[in-house]
Design an enzyme around this catalytic site. Structure first.
Site, PDB file in Angstrom:
ATOM      1  N   LYS A 171       0.847  -1.181   0.000  1.00 21.01           N
ATOM      2  CA  LYS A 171       0.000   0.000   0.000  1.00 21.01           C
ATOM      3  C   LYS A 171       0.886   1.236   0.000  1.00 21.01           C
ATOM      4  CE  LYS A 171      -4.157  -1.844   0.228  1.00 21.01           C
ATOM      5  NZ  LYS A 171      -5.164  -1.640  -0.827  1.00 21.01           N
ATOM      6  N   GLU A 227      -1.534  -0.400  -9.112  1.00 19.60           N
ATOM      7  CA  GLU A 227      -2.998  -0.399  -9.083  1.00 19.60           C
ATOM      8  C   GLU A 227      -3.540   0.975  -8.687  1.00 19.60           C
ATOM      9  OE1 GLU A 227      -6.599  -2.894  -6.845  1.00 19.60           O
ATOM     10  OE2 GLU A 227      -4.531  -3.581  -6.740  1.00 19.60           O
ATOM     11  N   LYS A 276     -14.534  -6.524  -7.931  1.00 17.12           N
ATOM     12  CA  LYS A 276     -14.978  -6.801  -6.564  1.00 17.12           C
ATOM     13  C   LYS A 276     -16.499  -6.849  -6.522  1.00 17.12           C
ATOM     14  CE  LYS A 276     -10.971  -4.420  -4.597  1.00 17.12           C
ATOM     15  NZ  LYS A 276     -10.473  -3.266  -3.806  1.00 17.12           N
TER      16      LYS A 276
END
Length: 371
Positions: A171, A227, A276
Protein backbone atom coordinates in the site's frame (compact mmCIF):
# COMPACT_ATOMS: atom_id res chain seq x y z
CA UNK A 1 -42.63 -25.85 -3.92
CA UNK A 2 -40.29 -23.86 -1.67
CA UNK A 3 -40.46 -20.09 -1.30
CA UNK A 4 -38.33 -17.41 0.32
CA UNK A 5 -39.92 -16.49 3.64
CA UNK A 6 -37.37 -14.16 5.24
CA UNK A 7 -34.48 -11.82 4.48
CA UNK A 8 -32.67 -10.56 7.59
CA UNK A 9 -29.63 -8.42 8.41
CA UNK A 10 -27.15 -8.70 11.28
CA UNK A 11 -24.28 -6.30 11.92
CA UNK A 12 -20.99 -8.15 12.39
CA UNK A 13 -17.67 -6.94 13.74
CA UNK A 14 -14.50 -9.03 13.45
CA UNK A 15 -11.24 -7.84 14.98
CA UNK A 16 -8.04 -7.93 12.95
CA UNK A 17 -4.80 -9.44 14.20
CA UNK A 18 -2.92 -6.47 12.66
CA UNK A 19 -4.17 -2.94 11.82
CA UNK A 20 -4.96 -2.48 8.14
CA UNK A 21 -3.71 0.84 6.72
CA UNK A 22 -4.11 2.32 3.23
CA UNK A 23 -3.92 5.77 1.68
CA UNK A 24 -7.64 6.05 2.41
CA UNK A 25 -8.08 4.75 5.95
CA UNK A 26 -6.85 2.81 8.97
CA UNK A 27 -8.93 0.10 10.65
CA UNK A 28 -8.54 -2.55 13.32
CA UNK A 29 -11.87 -4.26 12.62
CA UNK A 30 -13.98 -5.55 9.77
CA UNK A 31 -17.47 -4.05 10.00
CA UNK A 32 -20.07 -5.63 7.78
CA UNK A 33 -23.72 -6.59 7.40
CA UNK A 34 -24.46 -10.30 7.23
CA UNK A 35 -27.55 -11.04 5.13
CA UNK A 36 -29.50 -14.26 5.57
CA UNK A 37 -32.11 -15.51 3.10
CA UNK A 38 -34.32 -18.35 4.44
CA UNK A 39 -36.84 -20.53 2.62
CA UNK A 40 -39.88 -22.51 3.74
CA UNK A 41 -37.73 -25.65 4.17
CA UNK A 42 -35.46 -23.84 6.62
CA UNK A 43 -32.50 -23.68 4.23
CA UNK A 44 -30.43 -20.48 4.69
CA UNK A 45 -28.16 -18.66 2.24
CA UNK A 46 -25.59 -16.06 3.32
CA UNK A 47 -24.16 -12.88 1.84
CA UNK A 48 -22.49 -9.77 3.20
CA UNK A 49 -22.33 -6.03 2.60
CA UNK A 50 -19.12 -4.48 3.97
CA UNK A 51 -18.95 -0.92 5.23
CA UNK A 52 -16.64 0.96 2.83
CA UNK A 53 -17.20 4.69 3.23
CA UNK A 54 -14.21 5.71 1.12
CA UNK A 55 -14.88 3.52 -1.95
CA UNK A 56 -18.54 2.57 -2.28
CA UNK A 57 -19.95 5.11 0.18
CA UNK A 58 -21.97 2.41 1.90
CA UNK A 59 -22.33 2.09 5.65
CA UNK A 60 -23.83 -0.54 7.93
CA UNK A 61 -26.94 1.62 8.29
CA UNK A 62 -27.36 2.30 4.58
CA UNK A 63 -26.80 -1.33 3.56
CA UNK A 64 -29.28 -2.54 6.17
CA UNK A 65 -31.88 0.00 5.07
CA UNK A 66 -31.41 -0.91 1.41
CA UNK A 67 -31.77 -4.63 2.06
CA UNK A 68 -34.73 -4.34 4.42
CA UNK A 69 -36.69 -1.62 2.64
CA UNK A 70 -35.92 -2.14 -1.05
CA UNK A 71 -34.49 -5.59 -1.76
CA UNK A 72 -36.22 -7.90 0.72
CA UNK A 73 -39.72 -7.07 -0.62
CA UNK A 74 -38.56 -8.23 -4.07
CA UNK A 75 -37.27 -11.51 -2.69
CA UNK A 76 -39.74 -12.63 -0.02
CA UNK A 77 -42.44 -14.86 -1.49
CA UNK A 78 -40.48 -15.81 -4.62
CA UNK A 79 -40.02 -19.43 -5.70
CA UNK A 80 -36.56 -20.71 -4.74
CA UNK A 81 -36.32 -22.44 -8.12
CA UNK A 82 -36.67 -19.02 -9.78
CA UNK A 83 -33.58 -17.64 -8.02
CA UNK A 84 -32.00 -16.58 -11.33
CA UNK A 85 -35.01 -14.41 -12.23
CA UNK A 86 -35.05 -12.99 -8.71
CA UNK A 87 -31.39 -11.98 -8.80
CA UNK A 88 -31.95 -10.37 -12.20
CA UNK A 89 -34.46 -7.95 -10.65
CA UNK A 90 -32.11 -6.71 -7.93
CA UNK A 91 -29.85 -4.35 -9.96
CA UNK A 92 -32.78 -2.13 -10.99
CA UNK A 93 -34.43 -2.06 -7.59
CA UNK A 94 -32.33 0.84 -6.36
CA UNK A 95 -29.51 3.02 -7.67
CA UNK A 96 -25.94 2.25 -6.59
CA UNK A 97 -25.84 0.39 -3.22
CA UNK A 98 -23.76 -2.31 -4.91
CA UNK A 99 -22.64 -3.88 -1.63
CA UNK A 100 -26.19 -4.37 -0.40
CA UNK A 101 -27.27 -5.78 -3.75
CA UNK A 102 -24.28 -8.12 -3.85
CA UNK A 103 -25.09 -9.39 -0.36
CA UNK A 104 -28.62 -10.43 -1.33
CA UNK A 105 -27.40 -11.75 -4.69
CA UNK A 106 -24.74 -13.95 -3.05
CA UNK A 107 -27.21 -15.17 -0.42
CA UNK A 108 -29.63 -16.27 -3.15
CA UNK A 109 -26.84 -18.07 -5.01
CA UNK A 110 -25.70 -19.70 -1.77
CA UNK A 111 -29.25 -20.85 -1.06
CA UNK A 112 -29.63 -22.24 -4.59
CA UNK A 113 -26.34 -24.13 -4.31
CA UNK A 114 -27.31 -25.58 -0.93
CA UNK A 115 -30.67 -26.72 -2.26
CA UNK A 116 -28.94 -28.34 -5.25
CA UNK A 117 -26.34 -30.01 -3.04
CA UNK A 118 -23.36 -28.44 -4.85
CA UNK A 119 -20.56 -26.11 -3.90
CA UNK A 120 -21.13 -22.47 -4.80
CA UNK A 121 -18.21 -22.63 -7.25
CA UNK A 122 -19.95 -25.48 -9.11
CA UNK A 123 -23.18 -23.50 -9.39
CA UNK A 124 -21.26 -20.47 -10.68
CA UNK A 125 -19.33 -22.59 -13.17
CA UNK A 126 -22.48 -23.99 -14.76
CA UNK A 127 -24.20 -20.57 -14.70
CA UNK A 128 -21.45 -18.11 -15.67
CA UNK A 129 -18.35 -20.12 -16.56
CA UNK A 130 -17.34 -23.12 -18.63
CA UNK A 131 -19.80 -25.96 -17.91
CA UNK A 132 -17.21 -28.50 -19.00
CA UNK A 133 -14.60 -27.29 -16.50
CA UNK A 134 -14.21 -28.59 -12.97
CA UNK A 135 -13.74 -25.79 -10.40
CA UNK A 136 -10.71 -26.29 -8.14
CA UNK A 137 -10.96 -26.58 -4.37
CA UNK A 138 -8.18 -24.06 -3.77
CA UNK A 139 -7.43 -20.49 -4.85
CA UNK A 140 -4.19 -18.55 -4.29
CA UNK A 141 -4.09 -15.01 -2.94
CA UNK A 142 -1.55 -12.26 -2.49
CA UNK A 143 -1.17 -10.51 0.87
CA UNK A 144 -1.30 -6.80 1.59
CA UNK A 145 1.41 -4.86 3.37
CA UNK A 146 -0.26 -1.94 5.11
CA UNK A 147 0.99 1.56 4.42
CA UNK A 148 3.81 2.57 6.74
CA UNK A 149 7.43 3.71 6.87
CA UNK A 150 10.21 1.81 5.10
CA UNK A 151 11.34 -0.16 8.15
CA UNK A 152 7.81 -1.24 9.07
CA UNK A 153 7.04 -2.32 5.51
CA UNK A 154 10.27 -4.29 5.24
CA UNK A 155 9.63 -6.09 8.52
CA UNK A 156 6.06 -6.90 7.51
CA UNK A 157 7.27 -8.17 4.13
CA UNK A 158 9.76 -10.55 5.74
CA UNK A 159 7.04 -11.86 8.06
CA UNK A 160 4.58 -12.44 5.22
CA UNK A 161 7.16 -14.27 3.11
CA UNK A 162 7.82 -16.47 6.15
CA UNK A 163 4.07 -17.14 6.22
CA UNK A 164 4.38 -18.54 2.71
CA UNK A 165 3.08 -15.65 0.61
CA UNK A 166 4.81 -15.26 -2.75
CA UNK A 167 2.99 -12.11 -3.94
CA UNK A 168 3.12 -8.99 -1.79
CA UNK A 169 0.81 -6.02 -2.37
CA UNK A 170 2.31 -2.81 -0.99
CA UNK A 171 0.00 0.00 0.00
CA UNK A 172 1.57 3.22 -1.24
CA UNK A 173 0.14 6.59 -2.22
CA UNK A 174 0.41 8.20 1.19
CA UNK A 175 3.56 10.19 0.31
CA UNK A 176 4.80 10.21 -3.28
CA UNK A 177 8.15 11.64 -2.22
CA UNK A 178 9.08 8.54 -0.21
CA UNK A 179 7.13 5.77 -1.95
CA UNK A 180 10.13 4.60 -4.00
CA UNK A 181 12.27 4.31 -0.87
CA UNK A 182 9.62 2.15 0.78
CA UNK A 183 9.42 -0.19 -2.19
CA UNK A 184 13.21 -0.43 -2.31
CA UNK A 185 13.31 -1.31 1.40
CA UNK A 186 10.88 -4.17 0.84
CA UNK A 187 12.75 -5.52 -2.17
CA UNK A 188 16.05 -5.45 -0.31
CA UNK A 189 14.45 -7.17 2.68
CA UNK A 190 12.81 -10.07 0.80
CA UNK A 191 15.21 -10.57 -2.09
CA UNK A 192 14.44 -11.04 -5.79
CA UNK A 193 11.90 -13.86 -5.71
CA UNK A 194 8.65 -12.51 -4.19
CA UNK A 195 6.37 -10.68 -6.60
CA UNK A 196 5.77 -7.04 -5.63
CA UNK A 197 2.66 -5.18 -6.75
CA UNK A 198 1.72 -1.66 -5.66
CA UNK A 199 -1.67 -0.19 -4.77
CA UNK A 200 -1.83 3.58 -4.46
CA UNK A 201 -5.56 3.56 -3.59
CA UNK A 202 -6.10 6.76 -5.61
CA UNK A 203 -3.41 8.53 -3.58
CA UNK A 204 -1.38 10.22 -6.34
CA UNK A 205 -2.06 12.99 -8.80
CA UNK A 206 -1.42 11.95 -12.42
CA UNK A 207 1.82 13.93 -12.42
CA UNK A 208 3.02 12.36 -9.16
CA UNK A 209 2.04 8.92 -10.44
CA UNK A 210 4.20 9.31 -13.55
CA UNK A 211 7.14 10.59 -11.51
CA UNK A 212 6.92 7.73 -8.98
CA UNK A 213 6.39 4.98 -11.53
CA UNK A 214 9.24 6.21 -13.72
CA UNK A 215 11.49 6.29 -10.67
CA UNK A 216 10.45 2.72 -9.85
CA UNK A 217 11.25 1.67 -13.39
CA UNK A 218 14.67 3.33 -13.21
CA UNK A 219 15.38 1.60 -9.89
CA UNK A 220 14.53 -1.78 -11.47
CA UNK A 221 12.82 -3.08 -8.33
CA UNK A 222 10.85 -5.80 -10.08
CA UNK A 223 7.37 -4.33 -9.60
CA UNK A 224 4.62 -6.34 -11.31
CA UNK A 225 1.98 -3.61 -11.62
CA UNK A 226 0.65 -0.38 -10.15
CA UNK A 227 -3.00 -0.40 -9.08
CA UNK A 228 -5.26 2.67 -9.19
CA UNK A 229 -2.60 5.38 -9.02
CA UNK A 230 -5.08 8.28 -9.41
CA UNK A 231 -8.64 9.07 -8.21
CA UNK A 232 -11.17 6.56 -9.51
CA UNK A 233 -13.35 9.08 -11.33
CA UNK A 234 -10.34 10.41 -13.28
CA UNK A 235 -10.25 7.74 -15.99
CA UNK A 236 -8.71 10.25 -18.40
CA UNK A 237 -5.95 10.81 -15.85
CA UNK A 238 -5.49 7.05 -15.55
CA UNK A 239 -5.10 6.82 -19.33
CA UNK A 240 -2.67 9.77 -19.26
CA UNK A 241 -0.51 7.94 -16.71
CA UNK A 242 -0.62 4.64 -18.59
CA UNK A 243 0.53 6.33 -21.81
CA UNK A 244 3.63 7.68 -20.05
CA UNK A 245 4.89 4.69 -18.05
CA UNK A 246 6.05 1.18 -18.83
CA UNK A 247 4.75 -0.70 -15.77
CA UNK A 248 1.28 -2.22 -16.20
CA UNK A 249 -1.53 -0.11 -14.72
CA UNK A 250 -4.52 -1.76 -13.03
CA UNK A 251 -7.95 -0.16 -12.57
CA UNK A 252 -9.78 -0.75 -9.30
CA UNK A 253 -11.82 2.17 -7.97
CA UNK A 254 -12.29 3.29 -11.58
CA UNK A 255 -14.29 0.13 -12.30
CA UNK A 256 -17.75 -0.53 -10.91
CA UNK A 257 -20.00 -1.20 -13.91
CA UNK A 258 -19.94 -2.50 -17.48
CA UNK A 259 -20.11 1.14 -18.61
CA UNK A 260 -16.94 1.87 -16.63
CA UNK A 261 -15.15 -1.01 -18.34
CA UNK A 262 -16.16 0.20 -21.79
CA UNK A 263 -14.83 3.66 -20.93
CA UNK A 264 -11.53 2.13 -19.75
CA UNK A 265 -11.27 0.13 -22.95
CA UNK A 266 -12.15 3.12 -25.13
CA UNK A 267 -9.54 5.35 -23.50
CA UNK A 268 -6.89 2.67 -23.17
CA UNK A 269 -6.75 3.51 -19.47
CA UNK A 270 -5.56 0.22 -17.99
CA UNK A 271 -3.67 -2.99 -18.67
CA UNK A 272 -5.67 -4.95 -16.09
CA UNK A 273 -8.74 -4.73 -13.85
CA UNK A 274 -9.61 -5.64 -10.26
CA UNK A 275 -13.21 -6.87 -9.95
CA UNK A 276 -14.98 -6.80 -6.56
CA UNK A 277 -18.49 -7.96 -5.72
CA UNK A 278 -19.14 -4.94 -3.50
CA UNK A 279 -18.51 -2.75 -6.57
CA UNK A 280 -20.34 -4.78 -9.22
CA UNK A 281 -23.43 -5.63 -7.17
CA UNK A 282 -23.76 -9.24 -8.34
CA UNK A 283 -21.91 -12.40 -9.26
CA UNK A 284 -23.33 -12.25 -12.78
CA UNK A 285 -22.03 -8.72 -13.34
CA UNK A 286 -18.61 -9.62 -11.92
CA UNK A 287 -18.33 -12.66 -14.17
CA UNK A 288 -19.36 -10.59 -17.20
CA UNK A 289 -16.65 -8.00 -16.46
CA UNK A 290 -14.01 -10.72 -16.19
CA UNK A 291 -15.03 -12.26 -19.49
CA UNK A 292 -15.28 -8.93 -21.32
CA UNK A 293 -11.87 -7.76 -20.08
CA UNK A 294 -10.24 -11.06 -21.03
CA UNK A 295 -11.74 -10.84 -24.53
CA UNK A 296 -9.94 -7.49 -24.98
CA UNK A 297 -6.62 -8.73 -23.67
CA UNK A 298 -6.74 -7.09 -20.25
CA UNK A 299 -5.37 -8.87 -17.23
CA UNK A 300 -7.98 -9.85 -14.64
CA UNK A 301 -8.03 -10.22 -10.89
CA UNK A 302 -10.75 -10.61 -8.27
CA UNK A 303 -10.37 -8.65 -5.05
CA UNK A 304 -12.47 -7.69 -2.08
CA UNK A 305 -13.08 -4.98 0.45
CA UNK A 306 -12.29 -5.68 4.10
CA UNK A 307 -14.82 -8.49 4.40
CA UNK A 308 -15.32 -11.67 6.37
CA UNK A 309 -15.30 -15.30 5.24
CA UNK A 310 -18.75 -14.95 3.63
CA UNK A 311 -17.75 -12.30 1.10
CA UNK A 312 -14.32 -13.84 0.57
CA UNK A 313 -15.87 -17.27 0.12
CA UNK A 314 -18.10 -15.88 -2.62
CA UNK A 315 -15.17 -14.11 -4.32
CA UNK A 316 -12.98 -17.22 -4.15
CA UNK A 317 -15.82 -19.32 -5.56
CA UNK A 318 -16.12 -16.86 -8.45
CA UNK A 319 -12.40 -17.25 -9.19
CA UNK A 320 -12.74 -21.04 -9.11
CA UNK A 321 -15.60 -20.83 -11.61
CA UNK A 322 -14.31 -18.01 -13.87
CA UNK A 323 -10.49 -18.16 -13.72
CA UNK A 324 -8.48 -14.94 -13.74
CA UNK A 325 -5.14 -14.19 -15.36
CA UNK A 326 -3.20 -13.24 -12.25
CA UNK A 327 -2.86 -13.96 -8.54
CA UNK A 328 -6.01 -12.68 -6.87
CA UNK A 329 -6.34 -10.27 -3.97
CA UNK A 330 -8.42 -12.27 -1.49
CA UNK A 331 -6.51 -11.97 1.78
CA UNK A 332 -9.05 -9.77 3.63
CA UNK A 333 -10.46 -12.55 5.82
CA UNK A 334 -6.90 -13.75 6.55
CA UNK A 335 -6.49 -10.55 8.57
CA UNK A 336 -9.23 -11.57 11.00
CA UNK A 337 -7.95 -12.69 14.40
CA UNK A 338 -10.53 -15.48 14.17
CA UNK A 339 -13.36 -16.34 11.84
CA UNK A 340 -16.72 -15.08 13.13
CA UNK A 341 -18.38 -18.21 11.70
CA UNK A 342 -18.38 -21.96 11.89
CA UNK A 343 -17.65 -23.33 8.43
CA UNK A 344 -16.61 -21.57 5.25
CA UNK A 345 -13.25 -21.05 3.61
CA UNK A 346 -9.94 -21.62 5.39
CA UNK A 347 -6.50 -20.09 4.87
CA UNK A 348 -3.13 -21.82 4.84
CA UNK A 349 -0.84 -18.92 4.06
CA UNK A 350 -1.70 -17.88 0.50
CA UNK A 351 -3.87 -20.94 -0.20
CA UNK A 352 -7.62 -20.56 0.30
CA UNK A 353 -9.50 -23.86 0.51
CA UNK A 354 -13.16 -23.92 -0.44
CA UNK A 355 -15.20 -26.27 1.76
CA UNK A 356 -16.35 -29.48 0.12
CA UNK A 357 -19.96 -28.95 1.18
CA UNK A 358 -22.96 -27.31 -0.51
CA UNK A 359 -22.99 -23.53 -0.97
CA UNK A 360 -20.49 -21.39 0.90
CA UNK A 361 -20.33 -23.89 3.74
CA UNK A 362 -21.15 -21.28 6.40
CA UNK A 363 -22.93 -22.97 9.30
CA UNK A 364 -23.56 -20.25 11.87
CA UNK A 365 -22.45 -16.83 13.11
CA UNK A 366 -20.72 -16.69 16.49
CA UNK A 367 -22.72 -14.67 18.99
CA UNK A 368 -19.69 -12.67 20.13
CA UNK A 369 -19.27 -11.33 16.58
CA UNK A 370 -22.67 -9.64 16.54
CA UNK A 371 -22.04 -5.90 16.68
Amino acid sequence: MSRIVDVSCTRVRARLHTPFVTALRRTETVDTVLVRVRDTDGVVGYGEAPQVWQVTGESLASATACVEQMLAPLVVGTDTDDWSATTARLPRAVARNAGAKAAVDVALHDLAARRSGVRLAELLRTTYGDPAAHPPRTVTTDVTLSAGDADALAAAAVARVADGFGTLKLKVGTDAATDVARVRAVREAVGPDPVLRLDANQGWTPEDAVDVVRALEAADLGVELVEQPVPGEDVEGLAWVRARVGLPVMADEALFTAYDLERILRLGAADAINVKLAKTGSLAAAAALLRRAAEHGLGTMVGSMMETHVGLGAAASLVAAVPTSGTNDLDAAWWAAASPYDGGITYDGPVITLPDVPGLGIERLHEDAVA
